[in-house]
Design a protein around this motif. Structure first.
Motif, PDB file in Angstrom:
ATOM      1  N   TYR A 139     -10.746  -3.120  11.277  1.00 21.67           N
ATOM      2  CA  TYR A 139     -12.137  -3.280  10.625  1.00 21.67           C
ATOM      3  C   TYR A 139     -12.755  -4.403  11.028  1.00 21.67           C
ATOM      4  N   LEU A 140     -11.885  -5.809  11.033  1.00 20.66           N
ATOM      5  CA  LEU A 140     -12.601  -6.935  11.643  1.00 20.66           C
ATOM      6  C   LEU A 140     -13.074  -6.936  12.923  1.00 20.66           C
ATOM      7  N   ARG A 141     -12.201  -6.274  13.498  1.00 20.53           N
ATOM      8  CA  ARG A 141     -12.608  -6.317  15.096  1.00 20.53           C
ATOM      9  C   ARG A 141     -14.016  -5.409  15.386  1.00 20.53           C
ATOM     10  N   ASN A 146     -18.638 -10.018  17.328  1.00 20.68           N
ATOM     11  CA  ASN A 146     -19.262 -11.122  18.145  1.00 20.68           C
ATOM     12  C   ASN A 146     -18.788 -12.788  17.843  1.00 20.68           C
ATOM     13  N   LEU A 147     -17.628 -12.671  16.691  1.00 17.27           N
ATOM     14  CA  LEU A 147     -17.306 -13.831  16.186  1.00 17.27           C
ATOM     15  C   LEU A 147     -16.057 -14.160  17.300  1.00 17.27           C
ATOM     16  N   PRO A 148     -15.718 -15.429  17.507  1.00 15.95           N
ATOM     17  CA  PRO A 148     -14.583 -16.071  18.466  1.00 15.95           C
ATOM     18  C   PRO A 148     -13.380 -15.493  17.663  1.00 15.95           C
TER      19      PRO A 148
END
Length: 228
Positions: A139-141, A146-148
């Motif tokens: 889910y976070l992927r 776009n976040l590092p």
């Protein structure tokens, strides 16, 4: 990159050795396949098998004790568990409250005395937790692509492990339904009201604050900072 494939290969070779030495009926009737294999192959040296299992179990429990207590310690530092769990000993710098907590929970789980039931329920709970973790990672992927990312892993790996987790959670329920599975699931769900009441909304009860103060003095522990 080396350890996981190596362990996988060793496990496959061990199972192949079982199939080469023992017949399917012997495997199904054996209470401890490794011991039966040792009796057949090692002869008078068969005692090495239970000794190796005991040493392996001790190493696993030892590592689980220290790592599990530090999971509670890290969760408490993030505000997800009681503040006492985030404290460390003033001299030894070890998370004593978290270690005592994990030990107490382990002793409570041992009280029923049915080892096979305990292993089955623990496996169910573990894979339920792992599956939730893999699902959150996916889910976070997608949500924060776009976040590092400080921890990088190919997407197909958590996707495959999520499917494995679903199988290992659902297969025991479908194959042999037990009320214990429902109890475990309800036990997990019971953590939600506790979390939202005590930690998310930060409802501070005076008795909890008093108990924390007395336990802090008794255990000689102190709070830590984010950087230490």
């Amino acid at each position: 990159m080396i350890a996981v494939p190596l362990v996988t290969v060793l496990y496959v070779l061990v199972n192949i050795s079982y199939l080469l030495v023992m017949s399917p009926s012997e495997i199904l009737s054996s209470d401890a396949i490794a011991v039966s294999w040792g009796d057949r192959v090692l002869g008078s040296w068969a005692w090495l098998v239970p000794l190796a299992v005991a040493l392996s179990t001790f190493g696993t429990v030892n590592g689980g004790f220290f790592s599990g207590s530090r999971v509670c310690y890290a969760a408490a530092r993030e505000g997800h568990m009681p503040q006492l769990m985030s404290m460390i000993h003033v001299n030894r710098l070890t998370p004593v409250p978290a270690q005592i907590f994990t030990t107490a929970v382990a002793l409570l789980l041992v009280i029923p005395g049915n080892f096979s039931t305990f292993v089955n329920l623990l496996s169910f709970l573990s894979w339920l937790t792992y599956g939730t973790t893999f699902a959150c990672l996916l889910y976070l992927r997608i949500k924060t692509k776009n976040l590092p990312h400080t921890y990088k892993v190919p997407t197909f790996i958590p996707a495959i492990m999520l499917l494995v987790s679903l199988y290992l959670v659902l297969a025991p329920i479908i194959d042999h339904p037990q009320m214990e599975f429902l109890y475990i699931f309800l036990f997990v769900l019971s953590g939600f009201p506790v979390y939202f009441l005590l930690f998310h909304f930060q409802c501070q009860f005076k008795c909890i604050q008093t108990a924390t103060m007395h336990l802090q003095l008794l255990l000689e522990v102190a709070p830590t900072t984010k950087d230490h």
